[in-house]
Design a protein around this motif. Structure first.
Motif, PDB file in Angstrom:
ATOM      1  N   UNK A   1       0.953  -1.257  -0.100  1.00 24.88           N
ATOM      2  CA  UNK A   1      -0.094   0.129   0.086  1.00 24.88           C
ATOM      3  C   UNK A   1       0.739   1.561   0.015  1.00 24.88           C
ATOM      4  N   UNK A   2       2.074   1.167   0.933  1.00 26.81           N
ATOM      5  CA  UNK A   2       2.735   2.455   0.860  1.00 26.81           C
ATOM      6  C   UNK A   2       3.432   2.322  -0.395  1.00 26.81           C
ATOM      7  N   UNK A   3       3.829   1.494  -1.190  1.00 26.07           N
ATOM      8  CA  UNK A   3       4.543   1.593  -2.289  1.00 26.07           C
ATOM      9  C   UNK A   3       3.551   2.143  -3.590  1.00 26.07           C
ATOM     10  N   UNK A   4       2.499   1.657  -3.434  1.00 31.67           N
ATOM     11  CA  UNK A   4       1.278   2.213  -4.468  1.00 31.67           C
ATOM     12  C   UNK A   4       1.249   3.806  -4.050  1.00 31.67           C
ATOM     13  N   UNK A   5       0.972   4.227  -3.113  1.00 25.82           N
ATOM     14  CA  UNK A   5       0.543   5.399  -2.802  1.00 25.82           C
ATOM     15  C   UNK A   5       1.946   6.539  -3.167  1.00 25.82           C
ATOM     16  N   UNK A   6       3.209   5.857  -2.741  1.00 24.16           N
ATOM     17  CA  UNK A   6       4.410   6.783  -3.333  1.00 24.16           C
ATOM     18  C   UNK A   6       4.575   6.672  -4.876  1.00 24.16           C
ATOM     19  N   UNK A   7       4.157   5.813  -5.492  1.00 22.56           N
ATOM     20  CA  UNK A   7       4.257   5.308  -6.794  1.00 22.56           C
ATOM     21  C   UNK A   7       3.130   6.516  -7.766  1.00 22.56           C
ATOM     22  N   UNK A   8       1.947   6.768  -6.868  1.00 23.63           N
ATOM     23  CA  UNK A   8       0.972   7.582  -7.543  1.00 23.63           C
ATOM     24  C   UNK A   8       1.758   9.134  -7.096  1.00 23.63           C
ATOM     25  N   UNK A   9       2.056   9.123  -5.905  1.00 28.87           N
ATOM     26  CA  UNK A   9       2.634  10.656  -5.552  1.00 28.87           C
ATOM     27  C   UNK A   9       3.719  10.947  -6.655  1.00 28.87           C
ATOM     28  N   UNK A  10       4.329   9.959  -6.986  1.00 31.28           N
ATOM     29  CA  UNK A  10       5.493  10.289  -8.307  1.00 31.28           C
ATOM     30  C   UNK A  10       4.647  10.752  -9.510  1.00 31.28           C
ATOM     31  N   UNK A  11       3.682   9.928  -9.821  1.00 35.15           N
ATOM     32  CA  UNK A  11       2.921  10.146 -11.216  1.00 35.15           C
ATOM     33  C   UNK A  11       2.161  11.753 -11.208  1.00 35.15           C
ATOM     34  N   UNK A  12       1.647  11.955  -9.965  1.00 30.42           N
ATOM     35  CA  UNK A  12       1.045  13.234  -9.790  1.00 30.42           C
ATOM     36  C   UNK A  12       2.043  14.371 -10.036  1.00 30.42           C
ATOM     37  N   UNK A  13       3.519  14.341  -9.412  1.00 32.76           N
ATOM     38  CA  UNK A  13       4.188  15.232  -9.392  1.00 32.76           C
ATOM     39  C   UNK A  13       4.609  15.419 -10.881  1.00 32.76           C
ATOM     40  N   UNK A  14       4.882  14.245 -11.538  1.00 35.14           N
ATOM     41  CA  UNK A  14       5.309  14.165 -12.908  1.00 35.14           C
ATOM     42  C   UNK A  14       4.420  14.992 -13.689  1.00 35.14           C
ATOM     43  N   UNK A  15       3.158  14.696 -13.714  1.00 37.01           N
ATOM     44  CA  UNK A  15       2.086  15.501 -14.236  1.00 37.01           C
ATOM     45  C   UNK A  15       2.292  16.601 -14.179  1.00 37.01           C
ATOM     46  N   UNK A  16       2.289  17.353 -12.693  1.00 36.95           N
ATOM     47  CA  UNK A  16       2.229  18.586 -12.228  1.00 36.95           C
ATOM     48  C   UNK A  16       3.715  19.415 -12.920  1.00 36.95           C
ATOM     49  N   UNK A  17       4.911  18.620 -12.820  1.00 38.71           N
ATOM     50  CA  UNK A  17       5.898  19.116 -13.657  1.00 38.71           C
ATOM     51  C   UNK A  17       5.831  19.306 -14.939  1.00 38.71           C
ATOM     52  N   UNK A  18       5.275  18.472 -15.515  1.00 44.58           N
ATOM     53  CA  UNK A  18       4.853  18.725 -17.110  1.00 44.58           C
ATOM     54  C   UNK A  18       3.982  20.035 -17.433  1.00 44.58           C
ATOM     55  N   UNK A  19       3.012  20.180 -16.481  1.00 49.94           N
ATOM     56  CA  UNK A  19       2.214  21.303 -16.487  1.00 49.94           C
ATOM     57  C   UNK A  19       3.082  22.706 -16.341  1.00 49.94           C
ATOM     58  N   UNK A  20       4.072  22.459 -15.269  1.00 51.94           N
ATOM     59  CA  UNK A  20       4.777  23.513 -14.891  1.00 51.94           C
ATOM     60  C   UNK A  20       5.654  24.212 -16.248  1.00 51.94           C
ATOM     61  N   UNK A  21       6.191  23.007 -16.798  1.00 50.37           N
ATOM     62  CA  UNK A  21       7.099  23.020 -17.969  1.00 50.37           C
ATOM     63  C   UNK A  21       6.457  23.874 -18.992  1.00 50.37           C
ATOM     64  N   UNK A  22       5.108  23.165 -19.392  1.00 46.36           N
ATOM     65  CA  UNK A  22       4.437  23.559 -20.450  1.00 46.36           C
ATOM     66  C   UNK A  22       3.953  25.078 -20.382  1.00 46.36           C
TER      67      UNK A  22
END
Length: 142
Positions: free
Chosen positions: A5-26
């Motif tokens: 569960x902790x790994x699943x949550x951490x993976x999702x947090x990384x996915x959301x951070x990646x989406x946000x960073x792509x937004x900031x870059x664009x």
């Protein structure tokens, strides 16, 4: 909480951070977000800090809607920032819960009045309101 569960949550947090960073870059916003690793040792910290917002991420196996405790958690962590709850269930799209004043910054701050939208709609809200958030905030708490 199990290791999986902790790994699943951490993976999702990384996915959301990646989406946000792509937004900031664009959008040419000079900011790179990352997971807040201190959240595991300290209460009332959000998963991801971005300017003007405190982001909490939840990924669970099954369900349809967010849990009130999740919203209370991100509101406690937000302090003067806008609370943002990003949640997902298996085989369902990412959804985002924000207070209505995040959509229309002219409305009074009220974290009890919320709406839920998909991730793309929230990114549209961020794009539309980013300059307003900058103007209204004296401390982006990034």
């Amino acid at each position: 909480m199990s290791v999986n569960s902790r790994n699943k949550g951490a993976t999702f947090e990384r996915e959301v951070a990646k989406i946000l960073n792509s937004f900031f870059d664009s959008e040419k916003i000079n900011y790179i977000c990352k997971r807040n690793l201190d959240q595991y040792q300290t209460n009332n910290l959000c998963d991801i800090n971005i300017p003007y917002h405190a982001v909490e991420c939840k990924f669970y196996k099954s369900g349809d809607w967010y849990q009130s405790g999740w919203w209370e958690q991100v509101c406690a962590a937000a302090d003067q920032r806008i609370p943002v709850l990003v949640f997902k269930y298996n085989r369902k799209p990412i959804r985002v819960c924000v207070p209505l004043h995040a959509i229309n910054p002219e409305w009074p701050v009220n974290n009890d009045a919320v709406t839920v939208m998909d991730m793309d709609k929230w990114l549209d809200v961020l794009k539309k309101n980013w300059k307003i958030y900058e103007e209204k905030s004296t401390d982006p708490a990034d």
